[in-house]
Write a protein that holds these residues in place. Structure first.
Motif, short mmCIF file in Angstrom:
data_model
loop_
_atom_site.label_atom_id
_atom_site.label_comp_id
_atom_site.label_asym_id
_atom_site.label_seq_id
_atom_site.Cartn_x
_atom_site.Cartn_y
_atom_site.Cartn_z
N LEU A 302 1.26 -1.01 -0.10
CA LEU A 302 0.01 0.34 0.02
C LEU A 302 0.65 1.03 -0.18
O LEU A 302 2.20 1.30 0.17
N ALA A 303 0.10 2.11 -0.42
CA ALA A 303 1.04 3.84 -0.02
C ALA A 303 0.31 4.34 0.80
O ALA A 303 -1.05 4.59 0.68
N THR A 304 0.60 5.61 1.58
CA THR A 304 -0.19 6.27 2.05
C THR A 304 -0.08 8.34 1.78
O THR A 304 0.90 8.07 1.58
N THR A 305 -0.83 9.15 2.13
CA THR A 305 -0.45 10.40 2.32
C THR A 305 -1.34 11.09 3.40
O THR A 305 -1.75 10.17 4.46
N ASN A 306 -0.81 12.08 3.56
CA ASN A 306 -1.33 12.35 4.76
C ASN A 306 -2.49 12.28 5.00
O ASN A 306 -3.38 12.49 6.43
N ASP A 317 -7.98 -1.87 -9.89
CA ASP A 317 -8.84 -0.56 -9.48
C ASP A 317 -7.48 0.24 -9.14
O ASP A 317 -6.75 -0.72 -8.13
N VAL A 318 -7.50 1.11 -8.82
CA VAL A 318 -6.64 2.08 -8.05
C VAL A 318 -7.43 3.40 -7.18
O VAL A 318 -8.56 3.81 -8.01
N LYS A 319 -7.62 2.45 -5.79
CA LYS A 319 -8.92 3.01 -5.13
C LYS A 319 -7.78 4.21 -3.93
O LYS A 319 -6.32 3.43 -3.05
N ALA A 320 -8.66 5.04 -3.13
CA ALA A 320 -8.28 5.76 -1.87
C ALA A 320 -9.20 5.26 -0.56
O ALA A 320 -10.50 5.58 -0.96
N PHE A 321 -8.71 5.24 0.35
CA PHE A 321 -9.66 5.25 1.71
C PHE A 321 -9.02 5.86 2.37
O PHE A 321 -7.85 6.11 2.92
N ASN A 322 -10.16 7.10 3.56
CA ASN A 322 -9.76 7.32 4.26
C ASN A 322 -8.58 6.82 5.17
O ASN A 322 -9.27 5.71 5.96
N ARG A 323 -7.35 7.96 6.34
CA ARG A 323 -6.85 6.29 6.45
C ARG A 323 -7.07 6.10 8.13
O ARG A 323 -6.75 6.01 8.07
N VAL A 324 -8.05 7.43 8.69
CA VAL A 324 -8.58 7.00 10.19
C VAL A 324 -10.24 6.51 9.80
O VAL A 324 -10.30 5.71 10.44
N THR A 325 -11.21 6.65 8.92
CA THR A 325 -12.01 6.26 8.73
C THR A 325 -12.99 4.93 7.94
O THR A 325 -13.79 4.09 7.81
N GLY A 326 -11.37 4.77 7.06
CA GLY A 326 -11.70 3.78 5.68
C GLY A 326 -12.78 3.74 4.77
O GLY A 326 -12.87 3.52 3.96
N LEU A 345 4.02 6.51 -2.94
CA LEU A 345 3.83 8.30 -3.32
C LEU A 345 5.46 9.10 -3.51
O LEU A 345 6.18 8.79 -3.30
N ILE A 346 4.98 9.65 -4.83
CA ILE A 346 6.84 10.63 -5.53
C ILE A 346 6.16 12.10 -5.34
O ILE A 346 5.46 12.34 -6.42
N GLY A 347 6.55 12.57 -4.38
CA GLY A 347 6.19 14.26 -4.05
C GLY A 347 4.83 14.18 -3.87
O GLY A 347 4.37 13.34 -2.84
N ASN A 348 3.90 15.36 -4.41
CA ASN A 348 2.84 15.37 -5.12
C ASN A 348 1.64 14.22 -5.12
O ASN A 348 0.87 14.89 -5.48
N SER A 363 -3.28 12.11 -9.37
CA SER A 363 -3.51 13.45 -8.48
C SER A 363 -3.79 12.42 -6.84
O SER A 363 -4.97 11.34 -7.06
N PRO A 364 -3.17 12.66 -5.66
CA PRO A 364 -3.91 11.84 -4.79
C PRO A 364 -4.94 12.19 -4.53
O PRO A 364 -5.61 11.51 -3.47
N GLN A 365 -5.62 13.99 -4.43
CA GLN A 365 -7.03 13.95 -4.16
C GLN A 365 -8.28 13.36 -5.31
O GLN A 365 -9.54 13.50 -4.29
N THR A 366 -7.44 13.65 -6.48
CA THR A 366 -9.06 12.83 -7.22
C THR A 366 -9.17 11.63 -7.88
O THR A 366 -9.94 10.88 -8.48
N GLY A 367 -7.54 11.03 -7.69
CA GLY A 367 -7.35 9.86 -8.64
C GLY A 367 -6.59 9.94 -10.13
O GLY A 367 -7.45 9.21 -11.11
N LYS A 368 -7.21 10.91 -10.66
CA LYS A 368 -6.23 11.69 -12.36
C LYS A 368 -5.48 11.32 -12.61
O LYS A 368 -4.53 11.82 -11.90
N ILE A 369 -5.32 10.51 -13.66
CA ILE A 369 -4.29 10.91 -14.32
C ILE A 369 -3.48 11.24 -14.63
O ILE A 369 -4.41 12.12 -15.58
N VAL A 370 -2.81 12.11 -14.37
CA VAL A 370 -1.92 13.33 -14.77
C VAL A 370 -0.55 13.64 -15.80
O VAL A 370 -0.08 14.38 -16.80
#
Length: 405
Positions: A302-306, A317-326, A345-348, A363-370
Motif C-alpha cells: 500500500l501507499a499512504t498520504t497525509n 483498480d486504484v482506490k483511495a480510502f480515508n486513513r482514519v475512517t476507511g 507516493l512520489i512528491g505530490n 493526483s492523490p486528491q482525485t485519482g485522475k491520471i496526470v
C-alpha cells in the motif's frame, strides 16, 4: 507441488507440507466480514480479461525526469513471478538480474563491478550503506552477502526454503522470510543464524511473500501466507504479538486463501495491511484499536498520504480510502486488468506501473491520471528512495527517475 493460474494472472502453489507455528502472544483481530473471491480449479479454464487500452491524456505533462538507465539480463524462468528491487549504496546503484548477476554502477551508468552468484536470484537487492553490504537470495535457497564496493562475497548461508522477497537489514540483523514459512534473523557480520520463527504454511497459497518491515527500531513486522501479521524482537526473535488480517471465506481451498504478499505499511502511528481474501485493515498502534476494515483485495503493498491509504486491487483498480475512517475517497478504473504494481507516493503524486512498462502518475486528491512515462517490459514493483522513483522490469530494464519541478 501443483501450480494453478487464477484469472488475475497470479501463480498459486499447492504445498501439502505444513510447518508447525511457534506461538507468540496471540491476540485475534475482531471478526471481519470478507469478500467472495474468484476461485479456479484444475478443470476450469480461468477467464481472460484483456488489459484496458490507455486513453490519451488531455494535457500530458512530463513530470518524471530520467536520471539513470541500464539493461540487465532477463534470462531465467520467465514464468516464475519475480520482483527484484534496486539498491542504493551511497552514489552506487546495485541491481540484480534473474540469471544470477549482481552489478554496481555509478550515477552515470558506468559499471563498477559485477559478480555472478551461481544461481537465479529470487530476492534482492537489500543494501546497508553504513556497512557497505548488499544482500541477495537465490533459487537454490542461499542468502548471499556481497561487499558493496567490490562485489566480493563476504558470506553465504543456506536456508530451508527459497526467499522470494528482499531482506530487511537493521540493527546488525538480516531478516529473511522463506516460502516454507520459516523466518530467520542472521548476523549481518557473519551470516550465522541468531534466531528462527516458524509460521503455518497453508496447503495452497500465492507464490510470493511480503518483505519484513520495521514496526519500530527494535521490532520487525512480518506478513505471512496464512493471513497473519507477526511482530518479533529484531535482536532475539522473541514473538511479541500476532494478528489475523486475512479471513478465509468460501468452500474451496483456493477461495479461502488469505495471503498477505504486500508489505504492511507503518506510518505515523498507524498500521495498514491488505490481503488476497479481501480485507484492508487500518490499526491505531498507540491504542491497539482497529480503525476500520474495508473490502479490497490485493497482493501489492500500500501507499499512504497525509489523509489517505492507496491500494491497487487484483482487478487493476486504484482506490483511495480515508486513513482514519476507511471511507472510500476515490476510485480509478482506467487501468483495469493492466496488472498494476504497488502504488508509491512520489512528491505530490501517486505512481503505479503496469504490464507494458508504463508508469502512471495520479493526483492523490482525485485519482485522475496526470502524467505517464514508459520503460521497457512489465513492471511488478515500484520503489521510492531519496526522492528517486526506481523500477526494474521483467525484461531487465532498470530506470531511476526524479520528479521535475
Amino acid at each position: 507441488m501443483t501450480r494453478f493460474i487464477t484469472n488475475t494472472g497470479v501463480a498459486i502453489i499447492s504445498n501439502r507440507t505444513v510447518r508447525p507455528i511457534i506461538q507468540g502472544v496471540a491476540v485475534a483481530f475482531l471478526a471481519i466480514s470478507s469478500v467472495a473471491m474468484v476461485g479456479c480449479s484444475k478443470t476450469i479454464k480461468p477467464d481472460e480479461h484483456k488489459p484496458t487500452k490507455l486513453v490519451q491524456l488531455e494535457q500530458q505533462v512530463n513530470l518524471l525526469e530520467p536520471v539513470f538507465a541500464v539493461t540487465t539480463s532477463a534470462k531465467g524462468n520467465a514464468k516464475d513471478p519475480l520482483s527484484l528491487q534496486v539498491g542504493l549504496n551511497g552514489n552506487q546503484v546495485i541491481v540484480a538480474s534473474r540469471d544470477g548477476n549482481v552489478s554496481a554502477y555509478d550515477a552515470q551508468g558506468k559499471n563498477l563491478w559485477q559478480v555472478n552468484v551461481g544461481s537465479e536470484i529470487t530476492g534482492g537487492v537489500a543494501v546497508d550503506a553504513s556497512h557497505d553490504i548488499a544482500i541477495v537470495s537465490t533459487r537454490d535457497a542461499k542468502i548471499i552477502a556481497l561487499d558493496g564496493k567490490t562485489g566480493q562475497v563476504r558470506w553465504q548461508r543456506p536456508t530451508t526454503g527459497t526467499i522470494l522477497s528482499p531482506a530487511l537489514i537493521h540493527n546488525n540483523r538480516v531478516i529473511v522470510s522463506g516460502n516454507d514459512g520459516l523466518l530467520q534473523g542472521l548476523s549481518l557480520q557473519s551470516g550465522n543464524p541468531v534466531w528462527q520463527f516458524a509460521t503455518q504454511v497453508p496447503s495452497i497459497s500465492v507464490r510470493g511473500s511480503a518483505s519484513p518491515v520495521l514496526l519500530d527500531d527494535s521490532t520487525v513486522l512480518i506478513a505471512t501466507a496464512d493471513g497473519r501479521l507477526h511482530a518479533l524482537n529484531i535482536e532475539t526473535g522473541q514473538p511479541l504479538w500476532s494478528r489475523r488480517v486475512g479471513v478465509p471465506s468460501g468452500a474451496s481451498e483456493v477461495q479461502r486463501m488469505t495471503d498477505i504478499d504486500g508489505n504492511p505499511v507503518v506510518d505515523n502511528g498507524q498500521l495498514f495491511a491488505i490481503s488476497y481474501s479481501g480485507q484492508l485493515v487500518g490499526v491505531d498502534l498507540r491504542s491497539e484499536r482497529i480503525l476500520f476494515v474495508q473490502d479490497a483485495s490485493s497482493l501489492k503493498s500500500l501507499a499512504t498520504t497525509n489523509d489517505s491509504v492507496i491500494a491497487t486491487t487484483l482487478s487493476g483498480d486504484v482506490k483511495a480510502f480515508n486513513r482514519v475512517t476507511g471511507e472510500p475517497m476515490w476510485e480509478n478504473s482506467e487501468l483495469r486488468y493492466r496488472q498494476l504494481t504497488n502504488p508509491v507516493l512520489i512528491g505530490n503524486y501517486i505512481a503505479v506501473g503496469d504490464l507494458e512498462g508504463v508508469v502512471h502518475l495520479l493526483s492523490p486528491q482525485t485519482g485522475k491520471i496526470v502524467s505517464r512515462t514508459s520503460t521497457k517490459g512489465a513492471l511488478s514493483t515500484l520503489q521510492v528512495q531519496a526522492d528517486n522513483l526506481m523500477t526494474q522490469s521483467q525484461s531487465g530494464q532498470v530506470n531511476i527517475w526524479r520528479l521535475s519541478h
